[in-house]
Design a protein around this motif. Structure first.
Motif, PDB file in Angstrom:
ATOM      1  N   PRO A  64       0.885  -1.140   0.053  1.00  0.00           N
ATOM      2  CA  PRO A  64      -0.196   0.010  -0.069  1.00  0.00           C
ATOM      3  C   PRO A  64       0.932   1.362  -0.140  1.00  0.00           C
ATOM      4  N   HIS A  65       0.560   2.179  -0.806  1.00  0.00           N
ATOM      5  CA  HIS A  65       1.161   3.462  -0.901  1.00  0.00           C
ATOM      6  C   HIS A  65       1.351   4.019   0.552  1.00  0.00           C
ATOM      7  N   ASP A  66       0.507   4.044   1.319  1.00  0.00           N
ATOM      8  CA  ASP A  66       0.416   4.506   2.754  1.00  0.00           C
ATOM      9  C   ASP A  66       1.721   4.068   3.617  1.00  0.00           C
ATOM     10  N   TYR A  67       1.700   2.705   3.528  1.00  0.00           N
ATOM     11  CA  TYR A  67       2.650   1.977   4.145  1.00  0.00           C
ATOM     12  C   TYR A  67       4.231   2.245   3.687  1.00  0.00           C
ATOM     13  N   THR A  68       4.270   2.214   2.278  1.00  0.00           N
ATOM     14  CA  THR A  68       5.591   2.295   1.824  1.00  0.00           C
ATOM     15  C   THR A  68       6.146   3.555   1.823  1.00  0.00           C
ATOM     16  N   ALA A 106      -4.840  -7.807   9.897  1.00  0.00           N
ATOM     17  CA  ALA A 106      -3.873  -8.780   9.496  1.00  0.00           C
ATOM     18  C   ALA A 106      -3.893  -9.246   8.039  1.00  0.00           C
ATOM     19  N   GLY A 107      -2.630  -9.174   7.566  1.00  0.00           N
ATOM     20  CA  GLY A 107      -2.506  -9.622   6.089  1.00  0.00           C
ATOM     21  C   GLY A 107      -2.776  -8.464   5.190  1.00  0.00           C
ATOM     22  N   SER A 108      -2.708  -7.148   5.773  1.00  0.00           N
ATOM     23  CA  SER A 108      -2.705  -6.027   5.033  1.00  0.00           C
ATOM     24  C   SER A 108      -1.462  -5.385   4.523  1.00  0.00           C
ATOM     25  N   ASN A 109      -0.434  -6.367   4.833  1.00  0.00           N
ATOM     26  CA  ASN A 109       0.754  -6.048   4.112  1.00  0.00           C
ATOM     27  C   ASN A 109       1.705  -4.657   4.946  1.00  0.00           C
ATOM     28  N   LYS A 110       1.635  -4.968   6.388  1.00  0.00           N
ATOM     29  CA  LYS A 110       2.197  -3.630   6.949  1.00  0.00           C
ATOM     30  C   LYS A 110       3.779  -3.858   7.205  1.00  0.00           C
ATOM     31  N   THR A 111       4.164  -5.100   7.353  1.00  0.00           N
ATOM     32  CA  THR A 111       5.358  -5.277   7.818  1.00  0.00           C
ATOM     33  C   THR A 111       6.594  -5.518   6.413  1.00  0.00           C
ATOM     34  N   HIS A 112       5.997  -6.002   5.470  1.00  0.00           N
ATOM     35  CA  HIS A 112       6.872  -6.058   4.085  1.00  0.00           C
ATOM     36  C   HIS A 112       7.355  -4.944   3.615  1.00  0.00           C
TER      37      HIS A 112
END
Length: 469
Positions: A64-68, A106-112
């Motif tokens: 997600p743009h927000d996390y990156t 959970a599974g929303s791609n926060k860590t990667h």
């Protein structure tokens, strides 16, 4: 240093247009609580290399743009550390440290995205750890010698571990590492809930005040038993980033952490949709990855590390005008929301703005000596995004039902078993059925989200759950 990827300053017409339209933009972004789906992450705030990389990682890895984007800001914050600071005005300087929270299921791609963006810094930490290990083995061997043997060879000093990232640590180690690494540290926490809950594992008091001081880069003196000389950290520089699930927000940012200003210091990335997406067949751009790694590596080049002090940036005339205009409108919002958590959130965004502008300027040109118009325009857009996310998080926190849901099962069962109105004695008696000691029951009754004290010893539940639920 990748000047080819820098964004040149807008022409004079664009500058004038931006300044003239600022008041309207501020009103739109601050005087109404926009819905999350009207609050996309402003990737156009970033210089081209970084905005291209954000888009590329979204297409290829579904980040997600927000996390990156938030991870990138924190990674650059980590890289620049205390090496640069902005002179806001006489006697007021700001560094670029950030506290960031990625909110999603959970599974929303926060860590990667965090791991991907911080990869170059992890590699430097790995190299420095290997060097430290070798030096420490030499020091340990030297320490085993007797005094006569030590006089016959060159002294071997105890080495200092240079690093940038922390993942698992105690409060005492944190202060030691900050002292040993004056350029600064960043806490990486896959699950911010674990970090926040563990803040007080080694102390009977709330450690939030320590992190408030670190966020403000306030000089800190640590007195320890067995050490006659206090540990003086002149400029504690600490950034934090980690993920959290929405249902945990109420538990981890309770009223106490709102009242002491801890919550208000975080920038929240909270996209409207955080569904797990299928794997894409498209590969990420190796060229963009290489440029990003080279950009980050330059910050850790030992030949470019300052011997003393920090490089001081100043405002360009256009950037200062833009910031002062933004700040005027922002102050109106703070004043309109006095004595509320919302007003306290708004009041911290002048600091957020300054720090984001400094980071964006370093992303545009690491050799900069002043903050340009691009950086403050980008900071305004990011502040608008993060402000809306903070308000979204606040609405979630202030929903008592979501807070009740975040409690441990035995606490929920105990709460639901209580009558709407009850006294302390009743609560203590019922608490014993759920293995709660009297002291724990009384502590639980002090939670202002769940209980209202009608009079001494008499309480009323704020949330009434129907039996069938």
């Amino acid at each position: 240093m990748m000047n080819s990827n820098n964004i040149s300053n807008p022409n004079e017409d664009l500058q004038n247009e931006s300044l003239l339209s600022l008041s309207t933009a501020i009103d739109d972004s601050m005087k109404c609580e926009t819905l999350a789906n009207d609050n996309p992450f402003p990737i156009d705030s970033f210089p081209k290399l970084f905005s291209d990389l954000i888009v590329d990682l979204n297409k290829s890895l579904k980040f997600p743009h927000d996390y990156t984007g938030t991870a990138m800001l924190t990674a650059i914050s980590c890289a620049i550390g205390t090496k640069v600071k902005l002179k806001v005005k006489e006697s007021w300087y700001e560094y670029g440290s950030l506290y960031c929270c990625l909110v999603g299921n959970a599974g929303s791609n926060k860590t990667h995205p965090v791991n991907h963006v911080f990869f170059p810094i992890r590699e430097f930490d790995k190299i420095r750890h290997e060097i430290y290990t070798k030096l420490y083995i030499e020091y340990a061997e030297y320490s085993k010698l007797n005094e006569k043997q030590k006089k016959e060879i060159k002294p071997v000093p105890e080495p200092i571990l240079q690093k940038s990232l922390l993942t698992n640590f105690t409060p005492e180690i944190l202060t030691k590492r900050l002292y040993e690494n004056p350029i600064g540290l960043t806490v990486l926490s896959d699950e911010l809930a674990t970090f926040l809950e563990g803040m007080n594992n080694y102390s009977k008091t709330d450690q939030s005040s320590t992190y408030l001081s670190f966020w403000s880069n306030q000089q800190t003196s640590i007195d320890r038993i067995g050490s006659p000389i206090p540990l003086l950290i002149n400029v504690p520089y600490l950034s934090i980033i980690g993920g959290i699930q929405p249902r945990m927000l109420g538990k981890l940012f309770p009223v106490q952490k709102q009242n002491n200003g801890f919550y208000q210091r975080f920038l929240f990335a909270f996209p409207d949709t955080t569904f797990k997406e299928p794997i894409s067949e498209e590969d990420s751009s190796l060229e963009l990855q290489s440029k990003y790694i080279n950009f980050m590596n330059a910050f850790f080049d030992p030949m470019k590390r300052p011997n003393a002090g920090a490089r001081v940036l100043t405002w360009s005339i256009e950037a200062k005008d833009f910031f002062m205009h933004w700040n005027f409108n922002q102050c109106e919002m703070v004043n309109e929301n006095q004595d509320t958590i919302k007003g306290e959130i708004f009041s911290k965004f002048d600091i957020h703005f300054i720090r984001l502008a400094l980071i964006l300027q370093m992303m545009e040109n690491p050799e900069s000596t002043e903050i340009g118009l691009n950086a403050v325009i980008g900071a305004e857009k990011l502040c608008s995004y993060y402000m809306n996310c903070s308000l979204k998080v606040l609405r979630y926190i202030q929903n008592p039902n979501s807070y009740l849901y975040s409690l441990a099962d035995n606490k929920k069962q105990f709460y639901n078993s209580l009558p709407v109105t009850f006294n302390t004695a009743q609560a203590v008696e019922m608490g014993s059925q759920f293995d709660f000691l009297e002291r724990r029951v009384k502590e639980f009754l002090n939670d202002p989200v769940l209980f209202k004290r009608i009079k001494h010893g008499t309480y009323e539940k704020r949330i009434v759950v129907k039996k069938e639920e």
